[in-house]
Design a protein around this motif. Structure first.
Motif, PDB file in Angstrom:
ATOM      1  N   ARG A   1       4.044  -4.279  -9.668  1.00 20.27           N
ATOM      2  CA  ARG A   1       5.318  -3.571  -9.821  1.00 20.27           C
ATOM      3  C   ARG A   1       6.296  -3.916  -8.708  1.00 20.27           C
ATOM      4  N   MET A   2       5.841  -3.901  -7.448  1.00 22.71           N
ATOM      5  CA  MET A   2       6.719  -4.222  -6.322  1.00 22.71           C
ATOM      6  C   MET A   2       7.139  -5.694  -6.364  1.00 22.71           C
ATOM      7  N   ALA A   3       6.212  -6.572  -6.711  1.00 18.58           N
ATOM      8  CA  ALA A   3       6.540  -7.994  -6.805  1.00 18.58           C
ATOM      9  C   ALA A   3       7.631  -8.227  -7.848  1.00 18.58           C
TER      10      ALA A   3
ATOM     11  N   GLY B   1      15.700   0.198   0.951  1.00 22.66           N
ATOM     12  CA  GLY B   1      14.949   1.399   1.312  1.00 22.66           C
ATOM     13  C   GLY B   1      13.446   1.284   1.249  1.00 22.66           C
ATOM     14  N   ILE B   2      12.926   0.054   1.245  1.00 17.30           N
ATOM     15  CA  ILE B   2      11.480  -0.156   1.230  1.00 17.30           C
ATOM     16  C   ILE B   2      11.004  -0.422   2.657  1.00 17.30           C
ATOM     17  N   LYS B   3      10.040   0.313   3.110  1.00 21.95           N
ATOM     18  CA  LYS B   3       9.526   0.128   4.467  1.00 21.95           C
ATOM     19  C   LYS B   3       8.718  -1.161   4.562  1.00 21.95           C
TER      20      LYS B   3
ATOM     21  N   SER C   1       0.855  -1.185   0.000  1.00 21.36           N
ATOM     22  CA  SER C   1       0.000   0.000   0.000  1.00 21.36           C
ATOM     23  C   SER C   1       0.891   1.235   0.000  1.00 21.36           C
ATOM     24  N   ASN C   2       0.748   2.071  -1.047  1.00 20.47           N
ATOM     25  CA  ASN C   2       1.536   3.303  -1.162  1.00 20.47           C
ATOM     26  C   ASN C   2       3.031   3.052  -1.048  1.00 20.47           C
ATOM     27  N   GLY C   3       3.498   1.980  -1.647  1.00 23.13           N
ATOM     28  CA  GLY C   3       4.922   1.677  -1.670  1.00 23.13           C
ATOM     29  C   GLY C   3       5.469   1.051  -0.409  1.00 23.13           C
ATOM     30  N   VAL C   4       4.603   0.730   0.544  1.00 25.00           N
ATOM     31  CA  VAL C   4       5.019   0.132   1.818  1.00 25.00           C
ATOM     32  C   VAL C   4       4.556  -1.328   1.856  1.00 25.00           C
ATOM     33  N   LEU C   5       5.435  -2.216   2.348  1.00 23.56           N
ATOM     34  CA  LEU C   5       5.098  -3.624   2.487  1.00 23.56           C
ATOM     35  C   LEU C   5       4.505  -3.903   3.860  1.00 23.56           C
TER      36      LEU C   5
END
Length: 280
Positions: free
Chosen positions: A265-267, A223-225, A193-197
Protein backbone atom coordinates in the motif's frame (compact mmCIF):
# COMPACT_ATOMS: atom_id res chain seq x y z
CA UNK A 1 15.93 2.50 -33.19
CA UNK A 2 19.50 3.57 -33.99
CA UNK A 3 22.46 3.23 -31.65
CA UNK A 4 24.36 6.35 -30.67
CA UNK A 5 26.50 7.37 -27.70
CA UNK A 6 28.17 10.55 -26.54
CA UNK A 7 31.92 10.60 -25.90
CA UNK A 8 33.28 13.77 -24.29
CA UNK A 9 30.49 15.88 -25.72
CA UNK A 10 30.48 14.39 -29.23
CA UNK A 11 27.55 12.38 -30.57
CA UNK A 12 28.79 9.32 -32.42
CA UNK A 13 27.70 5.90 -33.60
CA UNK A 14 27.59 3.24 -30.91
CA UNK A 15 27.86 0.34 -33.34
CA UNK A 16 31.67 0.25 -33.21
CA UNK A 17 34.50 0.89 -30.74
CA UNK A 18 34.07 4.08 -28.67
CA UNK A 19 36.86 3.99 -26.08
CA UNK A 20 40.36 2.56 -26.35
CA UNK A 21 41.51 -0.62 -24.66
CA UNK A 22 43.75 1.27 -22.21
CA UNK A 23 40.84 3.27 -20.79
CA UNK A 24 41.11 3.33 -16.98
CA UNK A 25 37.41 2.58 -16.60
CA UNK A 26 38.09 -0.77 -18.29
CA UNK A 27 41.45 -1.50 -16.68
CA UNK A 28 40.84 -0.37 -13.09
CA UNK A 29 37.20 0.65 -12.64
CA UNK A 30 38.59 4.13 -12.04
CA UNK A 31 35.49 6.32 -12.13
CA UNK A 32 31.88 6.86 -11.14
CA UNK A 33 28.54 6.70 -12.93
CA UNK A 34 24.98 7.97 -12.73
CA UNK A 35 21.86 6.19 -14.00
CA UNK A 36 19.38 8.88 -15.05
CA UNK A 37 15.75 8.24 -16.01
CA UNK A 38 14.63 9.92 -19.24
CA UNK A 39 10.94 10.76 -19.71
CA UNK A 40 9.63 12.27 -22.95
CA UNK A 41 13.20 13.05 -24.01
CA UNK A 42 14.07 14.92 -20.81
CA UNK A 43 16.31 13.60 -17.99
CA UNK A 44 14.89 13.57 -14.46
CA UNK A 45 16.49 14.91 -11.26
CA UNK A 46 19.60 16.19 -13.01
CA UNK A 47 20.57 18.58 -10.19
CA UNK A 48 20.52 15.72 -7.66
CA UNK A 49 22.57 13.49 -9.97
CA UNK A 50 25.04 16.32 -10.54
CA UNK A 51 25.50 16.88 -6.81
CA UNK A 52 26.21 13.20 -6.22
CA UNK A 53 28.53 13.05 -9.22
CA UNK A 54 30.55 15.96 -7.89
CA UNK A 55 30.85 14.33 -4.48
CA UNK A 56 32.07 11.08 -6.06
CA UNK A 57 34.61 12.82 -8.28
CA UNK A 58 35.96 14.74 -5.28
CA UNK A 59 36.49 11.51 -3.35
CA UNK A 60 38.23 9.85 -6.32
CA UNK A 61 40.26 13.00 -7.07
CA UNK A 62 39.07 13.12 -10.67
CA UNK A 63 38.66 16.53 -12.28
CA UNK A 64 35.23 17.41 -13.66
CA UNK A 65 35.48 17.01 -17.46
CA UNK A 66 35.61 20.27 -19.38
CA UNK A 67 32.20 21.44 -20.51
CA UNK A 68 30.26 19.02 -18.31
CA UNK A 69 27.63 20.68 -16.11
CA UNK A 70 23.89 20.23 -15.40
CA UNK A 71 22.75 22.22 -18.44
CA UNK A 72 25.07 20.34 -20.81
CA UNK A 73 23.88 17.01 -19.37
CA UNK A 74 20.28 17.96 -20.14
CA UNK A 75 21.21 19.10 -23.63
CA UNK A 76 23.28 16.01 -24.47
CA UNK A 77 20.77 13.49 -23.13
CA UNK A 78 17.98 15.24 -25.01
CA UNK A 79 20.09 15.09 -28.18
CA UNK A 80 20.93 11.44 -27.58
CA UNK A 81 17.28 10.59 -26.96
CA UNK A 82 16.33 12.07 -30.33
CA UNK A 83 19.21 10.41 -32.18
CA UNK A 84 18.38 6.99 -30.73
CA UNK A 85 14.61 7.35 -31.15
CA UNK A 86 14.15 6.66 -27.44
CA UNK A 87 12.02 9.31 -25.70
CA UNK A 88 11.86 7.14 -22.57
CA UNK A 89 14.88 5.29 -21.29
CA UNK A 90 17.74 4.96 -18.86
CA UNK A 91 20.76 7.15 -19.52
CA UNK A 92 24.10 6.17 -18.06
CA UNK A 93 26.64 8.93 -17.54
CA UNK A 94 30.08 7.46 -16.82
CA UNK A 95 32.96 9.70 -15.76
CA UNK A 96 36.43 8.14 -15.69
CA UNK A 97 40.00 9.27 -15.10
CA UNK A 98 41.26 9.96 -18.62
CA UNK A 99 45.00 9.60 -18.03
CA UNK A 100 47.82 7.10 -18.61
CA UNK A 101 49.51 5.16 -15.84
CA UNK A 102 49.00 1.98 -13.89
CA UNK A 103 47.59 2.03 -10.35
CA UNK A 104 49.29 5.41 -9.98
CA UNK A 105 47.77 7.71 -12.62
CA UNK A 106 49.86 10.38 -14.27
CA UNK A 107 47.04 12.95 -14.25
CA UNK A 108 43.52 13.46 -12.94
CA UNK A 109 41.74 14.67 -16.07
CA UNK A 110 38.17 13.40 -16.44
CA UNK A 111 36.51 11.98 -19.53
CA UNK A 112 32.92 10.81 -19.94
CA UNK A 113 30.44 8.78 -21.96
CA UNK A 114 26.65 8.85 -22.09
CA UNK A 115 24.61 5.83 -23.18
CA UNK A 116 20.85 5.38 -23.47
CA UNK A 117 18.93 2.14 -23.04
CA UNK A 118 15.19 1.34 -23.31
CA UNK A 119 12.96 0.82 -20.26
CA UNK A 120 9.74 -1.24 -20.12
CA UNK A 121 7.40 1.58 -18.98
CA UNK A 122 6.97 5.17 -20.23
CA UNK A 123 6.87 6.52 -16.67
CA UNK A 124 7.64 5.30 -13.17
CA UNK A 125 5.37 2.35 -12.39
CA UNK A 126 5.11 -0.08 -9.51
CA UNK A 127 5.90 -3.67 -10.44
CA UNK A 128 2.69 -5.72 -10.83
CA UNK A 129 4.17 -8.78 -9.15
CA UNK A 130 6.21 -8.36 -5.98
CA UNK A 131 9.82 -9.50 -5.85
CA UNK A 132 10.98 -12.53 -3.90
CA UNK A 133 14.22 -11.91 -2.02
CA UNK A 134 16.68 -13.33 0.47
CA UNK A 135 19.88 -12.17 2.18
CA UNK A 136 23.05 -12.61 0.12
CA UNK A 137 25.43 -14.58 2.39
CA UNK A 138 28.67 -14.89 0.42
CA UNK A 139 30.14 -11.36 0.69
CA UNK A 140 29.60 -8.31 2.85
CA UNK A 141 30.08 -4.72 1.79
CA UNK A 142 32.80 -2.80 3.66
CA UNK A 143 31.89 0.53 5.23
CA UNK A 144 34.43 3.08 3.98
CA UNK A 145 34.67 6.38 2.13
CA UNK A 146 33.70 4.76 -1.20
CA UNK A 147 30.65 2.88 0.05
CA UNK A 148 28.03 5.57 -0.60
CA UNK A 149 29.29 6.44 -4.11
CA UNK A 150 28.42 4.73 -7.42
CA UNK A 151 31.95 3.80 -8.41
CA UNK A 152 32.74 1.57 -11.38
CA UNK A 153 33.76 -1.23 -9.01
CA UNK A 154 30.42 -3.07 -8.91
CA UNK A 155 31.64 -6.63 -8.39
CA UNK A 156 29.71 -7.28 -5.18
CA UNK A 157 26.45 -6.34 -6.95
CA UNK A 158 27.31 -8.59 -9.90
CA UNK A 159 28.08 -11.51 -7.58
CA UNK A 160 24.88 -10.93 -5.61
CA UNK A 161 22.86 -10.87 -8.85
CA UNK A 162 24.43 -14.15 -9.99
CA UNK A 163 23.56 -15.69 -6.62
CA UNK A 164 19.94 -14.59 -7.10
CA UNK A 165 19.79 -16.06 -10.60
CA UNK A 166 21.03 -19.42 -9.39
CA UNK A 167 18.22 -19.55 -6.80
CA UNK A 168 15.34 -18.16 -8.83
CA UNK A 169 15.14 -14.97 -6.78
CA UNK A 170 14.26 -11.54 -8.15
CA UNK A 171 16.74 -9.70 -5.93
CA UNK A 172 18.65 -10.01 -2.68
CA UNK A 173 19.65 -7.97 0.34
CA UNK A 174 23.24 -6.98 1.08
CA UNK A 175 24.81 -6.67 4.51
CA UNK A 176 27.68 -4.47 5.58
CA UNK A 177 30.69 -5.80 7.43
CA UNK A 178 28.86 -5.18 10.72
CA UNK A 179 25.93 -7.42 9.73
CA UNK A 180 23.40 -4.64 9.11
CA UNK A 181 21.03 -4.89 6.14
CA UNK A 182 21.90 -1.94 3.90
CA UNK A 183 20.49 -2.25 0.34
CA UNK A 184 19.56 -4.62 -2.45
CA UNK A 185 21.70 -5.72 -5.37
CA UNK A 186 20.06 -3.00 -7.48
CA UNK A 187 18.84 -0.21 -5.22
CA UNK A 188 18.17 1.29 -1.83
CA UNK A 189 16.00 -0.37 0.79
CA UNK A 190 12.93 0.84 2.71
CA UNK A 191 10.73 -1.00 5.16
CA UNK A 192 7.33 0.10 6.45
CA UNK A 193 6.14 -0.59 9.97
CA UNK A 194 2.87 0.89 11.29
CA UNK A 195 2.84 3.53 8.58
CA UNK A 196 6.40 4.70 9.28
CA UNK A 197 9.27 4.45 6.77
CA UNK A 198 12.68 3.17 7.83
CA UNK A 199 15.75 3.15 5.60
CA UNK A 200 19.41 2.32 6.31
CA UNK A 201 21.62 5.24 7.27
CA UNK A 202 24.38 6.30 4.89
CA UNK A 203 26.80 5.72 7.78
CA UNK A 204 26.02 2.00 7.40
CA UNK A 205 27.47 2.03 3.86
CA UNK A 206 24.47 2.03 1.54
CA UNK A 207 24.59 3.88 -1.78
CA UNK A 208 23.47 7.50 -1.45
CA UNK A 209 20.74 6.99 -4.04
CA UNK A 210 19.06 9.86 -5.85
CA UNK A 211 15.70 8.07 -5.72
CA UNK A 212 16.26 7.27 -2.05
CA UNK A 213 16.38 10.99 -1.29
CA UNK A 214 13.41 11.73 -3.57
CA UNK A 215 11.29 9.18 -1.69
CA UNK A 216 12.41 10.52 1.69
CA UNK A 217 11.52 14.08 0.65
CA UNK A 218 8.17 13.05 -0.84
CA UNK A 219 7.27 11.12 2.30
CA UNK A 220 8.14 14.00 4.64
CA UNK A 221 6.28 16.52 2.45
CA UNK A 222 3.17 14.32 2.68
CA UNK A 223 3.21 13.77 6.44
CA UNK A 224 4.84 10.33 6.45
CA UNK A 225 7.47 9.82 9.13
CA UNK A 226 10.90 8.62 7.95
CA UNK A 227 13.80 7.37 10.04
CA UNK A 228 17.32 6.66 8.81
CA UNK A 229 18.72 3.95 11.05
CA UNK A 230 20.49 0.60 11.21
CA UNK A 231 18.39 -2.39 10.15
CA UNK A 232 18.86 -6.08 10.88
CA UNK A 233 17.16 -9.29 9.68
CA UNK A 234 14.68 -9.16 12.58
CA UNK A 235 13.38 -5.81 11.28
CA UNK A 236 12.56 -7.46 7.96
CA UNK A 237 10.37 -10.05 9.67
CA UNK A 238 8.52 -7.40 11.69
CA UNK A 239 7.86 -5.08 8.73
CA UNK A 240 4.51 -4.61 6.96
CA UNK A 241 6.14 -3.69 3.66
CA UNK A 242 9.56 -3.87 2.04
CA UNK A 243 10.52 -2.06 -1.17
CA UNK A 244 13.56 -0.99 -3.17
CA UNK A 245 14.25 2.27 -5.00
CA UNK A 246 16.53 3.39 -7.79
CA UNK A 247 16.57 6.29 -10.23
CA UNK A 248 15.73 4.18 -13.27
CA UNK A 249 12.77 2.19 -11.97
CA UNK A 250 11.45 4.24 -9.05
CA UNK A 251 9.80 2.09 -6.38
CA UNK A 252 9.77 -1.73 -6.61
CA UNK A 253 7.90 -3.69 -3.95
CA UNK A 254 8.86 -6.99 -2.38
CA UNK A 255 6.20 -9.63 -1.80
CA UNK A 256 8.24 -12.31 -0.04
CA UNK A 257 11.35 -12.69 2.12
CA UNK A 258 11.68 -16.31 3.17
CA UNK A 259 8.30 -17.19 4.83
CA UNK A 260 7.40 -13.50 5.35
CA UNK A 261 4.80 -11.94 3.03
CA UNK A 262 4.36 -8.21 2.45
CA UNK A 263 1.68 -5.77 1.31
CA UNK A 264 2.41 -2.81 -0.95
CA UNK A 265 0.00 0.00 0.00
CA UNK A 266 2.74 2.50 0.92
CA UNK A 267 4.81 1.57 -2.14
CA UNK A 268 1.78 2.25 -4.35
CA UNK A 269 1.09 5.58 -2.64
CA UNK A 270 4.70 6.74 -3.00
CA UNK A 271 4.77 5.72 -6.67
CA UNK A 272 1.73 7.92 -7.28
CA UNK A 273 3.43 10.84 -5.54
CA UNK A 274 6.57 10.25 -7.59
CA UNK A 275 4.71 10.23 -10.91
CA UNK A 276 2.92 13.44 -9.94
CA UNK A 277 6.28 15.00 -9.03
CA UNK A 278 7.96 14.28 -12.36
CA UNK A 279 4.90 15.38 -14.34
CA UNK A 280 4.53 18.67 -12.48
Amino acid sequence: MSTHVILNGRLMSGDGPVISLDNRAFHYGDGVFESIRVLNGAPCFVDAHWTRLQEGLKVLRIETPAGLDPSSIVRMITELSGACGLPNGRARLTVYRDAPGYYRPRAHTGGYTIELHPVPTPNYALNLQGHTVDIYPEMRKPVNMLAVHKTLNCQIYVMASLWCMERGLDDCLLQNDRGNIIESSSGNLFIVSNGVLYTPSLSDGCIGGVMRMQVINLAIANGIKVYECSLNPQNLLAADELFFTNAARGVQWVSAYRPKRYAHRMAQHLTGLLVARVLS
